[in-house]
Scaffold this motif. Sequence first.
Motif, short mmCIF file in Angstrom:
data_model
loop_
_atom_site.label_atom_id
_atom_site.label_comp_id
_atom_site.label_asym_id
_atom_site.label_seq_id
_atom_site.Cartn_x
_atom_site.Cartn_y
_atom_site.Cartn_z
N SER A 107 13.91 6.22 4.01
CA SER A 107 14.73 5.33 3.19
C SER A 107 15.05 5.98 1.84
CB SER A 107 14.01 4.01 2.96
OG SER A 107 12.95 4.18 2.05
N ASP A 108 16.16 5.60 1.26
CA ASP A 108 16.59 6.14 -0.03
C ASP A 108 15.59 5.80 -1.13
OD1 ASP A 108 18.83 7.30 1.01
OD2 ASP A 108 20.17 5.64 0.47
N GLU A 109 15.10 4.58 -1.10
CA GLU A 109 14.15 4.15 -2.14
C GLU A 109 12.87 4.99 -2.08
OE1 GLU A 109 11.42 0.30 -3.22
OE2 GLU A 109 13.28 -0.04 -2.10
N TYR A 110 12.36 5.18 -0.87
CA TYR A 110 11.15 5.99 -0.71
C TYR A 110 11.41 7.41 -1.18
CZ TYR A 110 7.45 8.70 1.48
OH TYR A 110 6.40 9.56 1.69
N ARG A 111 12.52 8.00 -0.82
CA ARG A 111 12.84 9.38 -1.20
C ARG A 111 12.96 9.50 -2.72
NH1 ARG A 111 11.06 12.94 1.30
NH2 ARG A 111 10.47 13.54 -0.72
N LYS A 112 13.59 8.51 -3.36
CA LYS A 112 13.72 8.53 -4.83
C LYS A 112 12.34 8.48 -5.49
CE LYS A 112 18.27 6.39 -5.08
NZ LYS A 112 19.02 5.18 -5.42
#
Length: 117
Positions: A18-23
């Motif tokens: 997920s984008d949030e996890y990657r950020k």
Amino acid sequence: MPRRGRVKKEGPESGEDSDEYRKRRDRNNLAVKRSRVKSKQKTQETVNRVNELRNENTVLEEKVKTLTKELGFLKELFLAHASNNVDASKYEGINLQKLLADDSSASTSNDKNPGTT
């Protein structure tokens, strides 16, 4: 007792992709990198300061040796002058032995109280 900590989301965005996890991971990686750089810098500054203090200590030790030799020479010169001088009344009331005694006892007491001069 309820368990505290991060609650795992469920659903299509809950995976590690997920984008949030990657950020969050990217921010954390940057923070760790900054922390390591800062730690290395602080360690290097400490090493530099230790080296500066060692050098300064060496210089000061040499100065102490020089001044100790000079003091010994001046004591000998004074004793020679005092013993050749006919008018010993100049030195009345002065304990020459105590004045000219080796200062090792005085330096020992100063080592115990380094703030005193």
